[in-house]
Design a protein around this motif. Structure first.
Motif, PDB file in Angstrom:
ATOM      1  N   LEU A 218       0.761  -1.126  -0.024  1.00 19.35           N
ATOM      2  CA  LEU A 218      -0.102  -0.283  -0.144  1.00 19.35           C
ATOM      3  C   LEU A 218       0.931   1.257   0.149  1.00 19.35           C
ATOM      4  O   LEU A 218       0.450   2.283  -0.560  1.00 19.35           O
ATOM      5  CB  LEU A 218      -0.812  -0.049   1.256  1.00 19.35           C
ATOM      6  N   ASN A 219       1.985   1.278   0.275  1.00 19.20           N
ATOM      7  CA  ASN A 219       2.949   2.447   0.680  1.00 19.20           C
ATOM      8  C   ASN A 219       3.548   2.770  -0.784  1.00 19.20           C
ATOM      9  O   ASN A 219       4.364   3.454  -0.855  1.00 19.20           O
ATOM     10  CB  ASN A 219       3.899   2.353   1.737  1.00 19.20           C
ATOM     11  N   TYR A 220       3.442   1.919  -1.740  1.00 18.56           N
ATOM     12  CA  TYR A 220       4.017   2.058  -3.148  1.00 18.56           C
ATOM     13  C   TYR A 220       3.267   3.302  -3.766  1.00 18.56           C
ATOM     14  O   TYR A 220       2.163   3.379  -3.847  1.00 18.56           O
ATOM     15  CB  TYR A 220       3.634   0.835  -3.770  1.00 18.56           C
ATOM     16  N   GLU A 221       4.196   4.066  -4.078  1.00 18.02           N
ATOM     17  CA  GLU A 221       3.745   5.498  -4.691  1.00 18.02           C
ATOM     18  C   GLU A 221       3.569   5.214  -6.166  1.00 18.02           C
ATOM     19  O   GLU A 221       4.486   4.884  -7.051  1.00 18.02           O
ATOM     20  CB  GLU A 221       4.664   6.416  -4.596  1.00 18.02           C
ATOM     21  N   PRO A 222       2.177   5.006  -6.893  1.00 18.86           N
ATOM     22  CA  PRO A 222       1.943   4.715  -8.000  1.00 18.86           C
ATOM     23  C   PRO A 222       2.827   5.810  -9.262  1.00 18.86           C
ATOM     24  O   PRO A 222       2.879   7.028  -8.940  1.00 18.86           O
ATOM     25  CB  PRO A 222       0.391   5.013  -8.248  1.00 18.86           C
ATOM     26  N   MET A 223       3.356   5.306 -10.218  1.00 17.02           N
ATOM     27  CA  MET A 223       3.912   6.116 -11.384  1.00 17.02           C
ATOM     28  C   MET A 223       2.903   6.316 -12.316  1.00 17.02           C
ATOM     29  O   MET A 223       2.540   5.462 -13.119  1.00 17.02           O
ATOM     30  CB  MET A 223       5.014   5.075 -11.917  1.00 17.02           C
ATOM     31  N   ILE A 224       2.298   7.494 -12.027  1.00 15.91           N
ATOM     32  CA  ILE A 224       1.141   7.789 -12.883  1.00 15.91           C
ATOM     33  C   ILE A 224       1.529   7.953 -14.525  1.00 15.91           C
ATOM     34  O   ILE A 224       0.762   7.595 -15.440  1.00 15.91           O
ATOM     35  CB  ILE A 224       0.856   9.218 -12.342  1.00 15.91           C
ATOM     36  N   ALA A 225       2.850   8.251 -14.732  1.00 16.54           N
ATOM     37  CA  ALA A 225       3.178   8.333 -16.002  1.00 16.54           C
ATOM     38  C   ALA A 225       2.898   6.967 -16.831  1.00 16.54           C
ATOM     39  O   ALA A 225       2.883   7.221 -18.000  1.00 16.54           O
ATOM     40  CB  ALA A 225       4.773   8.569 -16.093  1.00 16.54           C
ATOM     41  N   MET A 226       2.936   5.829 -16.051  1.00 14.67           N
ATOM     42  CA  MET A 226       2.802   4.625 -16.686  1.00 14.67           C
ATOM     43  C   MET A 226       1.390   4.417 -17.224  1.00 14.67           C
ATOM     44  O   MET A 226       0.905   3.677 -18.171  1.00 14.67           O
ATOM     45  CB  MET A 226       3.025   3.415 -15.624  1.00 14.67           C
ATOM     46  N   ILE A 227       0.461   5.185 -16.652  1.00 11.84           N
ATOM     47  CA  ILE A 227      -1.010   5.150 -17.030  1.00 11.84           C
ATOM     48  C   ILE A 227      -1.004   6.126 -18.167  1.00 11.84           C
ATOM     49  O   ILE A 227      -2.196   6.162 -19.097  1.00 11.84           O
ATOM     50  CB  ILE A 227      -1.785   5.485 -15.805  1.00 11.84           C
ATOM     51  N   LEU A 228      -0.403   7.131 -18.068  1.00 11.84           N
ATOM     52  CA  LEU A 228      -0.385   8.317 -19.302  1.00 11.84           C
ATOM     53  C   LEU A 228      -0.026   7.481 -20.582  1.00 11.84           C
ATOM     54  O   LEU A 228       0.853   6.628 -20.466  1.00 11.84           O
ATOM     55  CB  LEU A 228       0.242   9.255 -18.840  1.00 11.84           C
ATOM     56  N   PRO A 229      -0.130   8.222 -21.746  1.00 12.78           N
ATOM     57  CA  PRO A 229       0.342   7.750 -23.038  1.00 12.78           C
ATOM     58  C   PRO A 229       1.584   7.402 -22.988  1.00 12.78           C
ATOM     59  O   PRO A 229       2.348   6.483 -23.614  1.00 12.78           O
ATOM     60  CB  PRO A 229       0.141   9.008 -23.887  1.00 12.78           C
ATOM     61  N   ALA A 230       2.553   8.243 -22.144  1.00 11.86           N
ATOM     62  CA  ALA A 230       4.113   7.889 -22.273  1.00 11.86           C
ATOM     63  C   ALA A 230       4.467   6.591 -21.825  1.00 11.86           C
ATOM     64  O   ALA A 230       5.253   5.888 -22.388  1.00 11.86           O
ATOM     65  CB  ALA A 230       4.784   9.244 -21.484  1.00 11.86           C
ATOM     66  N   GLY A 231       3.653   6.126 -21.016  1.00  9.66           N
ATOM     67  CA  GLY A 231       4.101   4.965 -20.316  1.00  9.66           C
ATOM     68  C   GLY A 231       3.560   3.808 -21.080  1.00  9.66           C
ATOM     69  O   GLY A 231       4.199   2.882 -21.303  1.00  9.66           O
ATOM     70  N   ALA A 232       2.707   3.970 -21.987  1.00  7.52           N
ATOM     71  CA  ALA A 232       2.170   2.912 -23.114  1.00  7.52           C
ATOM     72  C   ALA A 232       3.577   2.968 -24.039  1.00  7.52           C
ATOM     73  O   ALA A 232       3.871   1.966 -24.462  1.00  7.52           O
ATOM     74  CB  ALA A 232       1.043   3.318 -23.869  1.00  7.52           C
ATOM     75  N   PHE A 233       4.003   3.751 -24.651  1.00  4.65           N
ATOM     76  CA  PHE A 233       5.024   4.046 -25.580  1.00  4.65           C
ATOM     77  C   PHE A 233       6.125   3.354 -24.671  1.00  4.65           C
ATOM     78  O   PHE A 233       6.960   2.345 -25.522  1.00  4.65           O
ATOM     79  CB  PHE A 233       5.498   5.166 -25.969  1.00  4.65           C
ATOM     80  N   LEU A 234       6.544   3.436 -23.619  1.00  2.00           N
ATOM     81  CA  LEU A 234       7.708   2.976 -22.765  1.00  2.00           C
ATOM     82  C   LEU A 234       7.560   1.601 -22.674  1.00  2.00           C
ATOM     83  O   LEU A 234       8.622   1.052 -23.158  1.00  2.00           O
ATOM     84  CB  LEU A 234       7.720   3.690 -21.274  1.00  2.00           C
ATOM     85  N   VAL A 235       6.464   1.168 -22.041  1.00  2.91           N
ATOM     86  CA  VAL A 235       6.317  -0.500 -22.065  1.00  2.91           C
ATOM     87  C   VAL A 235       6.366  -1.221 -23.256  1.00  2.91           C
ATOM     88  O   VAL A 235       7.036  -2.277 -23.416  1.00  2.91           O
ATOM     89  CB  VAL A 235       4.938  -0.676 -21.369  1.00  2.91           C
ATOM     90  N   LEU A 236       5.414  -0.726 -24.362  1.00  4.22           N
ATOM     91  CA  LEU A 236       5.672  -1.376 -25.712  1.00  4.22           C
ATOM     92  C   LEU A 236       6.997  -1.310 -26.200  1.00  4.22           C
ATOM     93  O   LEU A 236       7.596  -2.329 -26.723  1.00  4.22           O
ATOM     94  CB  LEU A 236       4.854  -0.339 -26.558  1.00  4.22           C
ATOM     95  N   GLY A 237       8.001  -0.515 -26.079  1.00  7.68           N
ATOM     96  CA  GLY A 237       9.219  -0.342 -26.589  1.00  7.68           C
ATOM     97  C   GLY A 237      10.175  -1.514 -25.876  1.00  7.68           C
ATOM     98  O   GLY A 237      10.705  -2.189 -26.560  1.00  7.68           O
ATOM     99  N   PHE A 238       9.719  -1.586 -24.624  1.00  4.04           N
ATOM    100  CA  PHE A 238      10.904  -2.468 -23.980  1.00  4.04           C
ATOM    101  C   PHE A 238      10.276  -4.073 -24.513  1.00  4.04           C
ATOM    102  O   PHE A 238      10.967  -4.992 -24.732  1.00  4.04           O
ATOM    103  CB  PHE A 238      10.639  -2.441 -22.417  1.00  4.04           C
ATOM    104  N   LEU A 239       8.728  -4.138 -24.533  1.00  2.00           N
ATOM    105  CA  LEU A 239       8.298  -5.511 -24.986  1.00  2.00           C
ATOM    106  C   LEU A 239       8.840  -5.807 -26.397  1.00  2.00           C
ATOM    107  O   LEU A 239       9.116  -7.005 -26.691  1.00  2.00           O
ATOM    108  CB  LEU A 239       6.575  -5.504 -24.756  1.00  2.00           C
ATOM    109  N   VAL A 240       8.902  -4.780 -27.231  1.00  2.00           N
ATOM    110  CA  VAL A 240       9.226  -5.198 -28.685  1.00  2.00           C
ATOM    111  C   VAL A 240      10.628  -5.543 -28.437  1.00  2.00           C
ATOM    112  O   VAL A 240      10.913  -6.464 -29.308  1.00  2.00           O
ATOM    113  CB  VAL A 240       9.002  -4.101 -29.397  1.00  2.00           C
ATOM    114  N   ALA A 241      11.475  -4.802 -27.927  1.00  2.00           N
ATOM    115  CA  ALA A 241      12.822  -4.984 -27.830  1.00  2.00           C
ATOM    116  C   ALA A 241      13.228  -6.454 -27.208  1.00  2.00           C
ATOM    117  O   ALA A 241      13.969  -7.310 -27.746  1.00  2.00           O
ATOM    118  CB  ALA A 241      13.517  -4.013 -26.879  1.00  2.00           C
TER     119      ALA A 241
END
Lengths: 185, 191
Positions: free
Chosen positions: B161-184
């Motif tokens: 519960l004390n984990y501070e969510p990385m809001i960027a991951m839910i925003l469009p930037a997070g989508a590109f970031l995760v997709l990039g890592f997965l494709v790589a």
């Protein structure tokens, strides 16, 4: 000529067949969709005014207002829908007031497409809760850090536009309803 | 069998062909959204592939794309109406992206590249495989983004519960970031 005829007839028949099937699907589902919309409003009203038993929909102006009655059939308040433009799309809010239309009992967001993690926080009770027991005589103000003043709403960090949208939508609608209900004396 | 398996890994629509990026990036803010979108695409792919394969001989080539689009649009509308009626919450979350799969290049691409040249059963298998591949891709993307962006998967709290969510991951930037890592990652495994 022959070619044109063939193209036209194929396209037309594909469209007609698709439309034919779609009309069936739509017919089967339209009732359910309407019911869902009604249920969403009813659920929101019950959450905000748990003692409401009867909800009477009344036409007012060119929209509707809901009159809430408790189990002894005593009039306990109004519920109304307010909608307007948010940051990304339409925000639809349901608000419940007391019987004199003076104090807001609370608000629920029926529909919104605000940014997840930021503007979408208008759905959280920490924001919605601020409207509880607010006096609707004054206009609400959206501020960075709310003081004790009871018409101030604290904006969500990073989502000022969404917060302000909710406040403005409510202000506009309350003004409008006050006129329609003849309460502006 | 070959037709099903290729969509799951070797010709994965999202990670290998980079098709259908619009719904992939836009709706994967949570695992449930990803899966719902994936299932909608599976349904539309299977049925539109079947329909296209059925009528491939009578459609004049000049208007084939228009005909495919109409057929796809009809099935997408059916899914849209179905979600609105039975899963209003998910329908709300997917918003305009559900009707937008009408022009999803995975579906149009499979109709044009596969279903219009192959028999019905091969087309159904192809649609199923590609759809399932798309579905697991979106599920993975949605789960990762929800995990880091909200600390949960399918709404279940995973991180403390004390984990501070990385809001960027839910925003469009997070989508590109995760997709990039997965494709790589996918490229790394394949080599």
């Amino acid at each position: 000529m022959k070619e044109t005829l063939k193209i036209t007839s194929v396209l037309t028949s594909v469209c007609v067949i698709c439309a034919f099937f779609l009309s069936f699907v739509y017919n089967a589902a339209s009732e359910k969709i309407e019911l869902n919309a009604k249920k969403a409003i009813n659920d929101a009203i019950i959450t905000l005014a748990p003692s409401a038993v009867t909800i009477n929909e009344t036409a007012i102006g060119n929209s509707v207002i809901y009159k809430l009655l408790d189990k002894k059939n005593i009039f306990i308040g109004y519920a109304f829908i307010a909608q307007g433009q948010g940051y990304q799309g339409k925000i639809i809010i349901l608000a419940v007031t007391d019987s004199a239309f003076k104090a807001i009992q609370g608000i629920e967001i029926i529909e919104s497409v605000e940014t997840p993690g930021l503007g979408a926080k208008i759905n959280e009770s920490s924001f919605k809760g601020q409207f509880k027991n607010l006096n609707s005589a004054e206009k609400f103000k959206c501020v960075q850090s709310a003081s004790e003043n009871h018409s101030q709403i604290q904006a969500i960090t990073g989502a000022t536009v969404s917060s302000r949208a909710v406040v403005n939508i409510l202000n506009t609608r309350i003004e409008e309803l006050k006129k329609l209900l003849n309460l502006n004396k | 069998m070959k037709e099903i398996v290729k969509g799951l890994w070797k010709e994965h629509p999202v990670f290998r062909q980079l098709l259908g990026m619009c719904p992939t990036l836009a709706v994967t803010t949570s695992a449930i959204n990803g899966v719902s979108m994936g299932l909608a695409v599976v349904f539309v792919l299977i049925f539109s592939s079947t329909a296209v394969s059925l009528i491939k001989k009578i459609v004049p080539p000049q208007v084939r794309i228009a005909v495919y689009t109409i057929i796809i649009a009809a099935f997408v509308t059916i899914v849209d109406i179905f979600f609105k009626a039975y899963f209003p919450q998910i329908s709300k979350a997917l918003g305009p992206y559900l009707p937008l799969i009408i022009v999803n290049c995975i579906i149009l691409g499979r109709c044009e590249a596969f279903a219009s040249k192959h028999g019905i059963f091969a087309s159904i298998r192809d649609g199923l495989g590609m759809g399932a591949g798309f579905c697991w891709g979106l599920l993975l993307l949605g789960s990762i983004r929800e995990l880091f962006g909200a600390g949960s998967i399918f709404g279940l709290r995973i991180l403390p519960l004390n984990y501070e969510p990385m809001i960027a991951m839910i925003l469009p930037a997070g989508a590109f970031l995760v997709l990039g890592f997965l494709v790589a990652g996918m490229n790394k495994i394949e080599r």
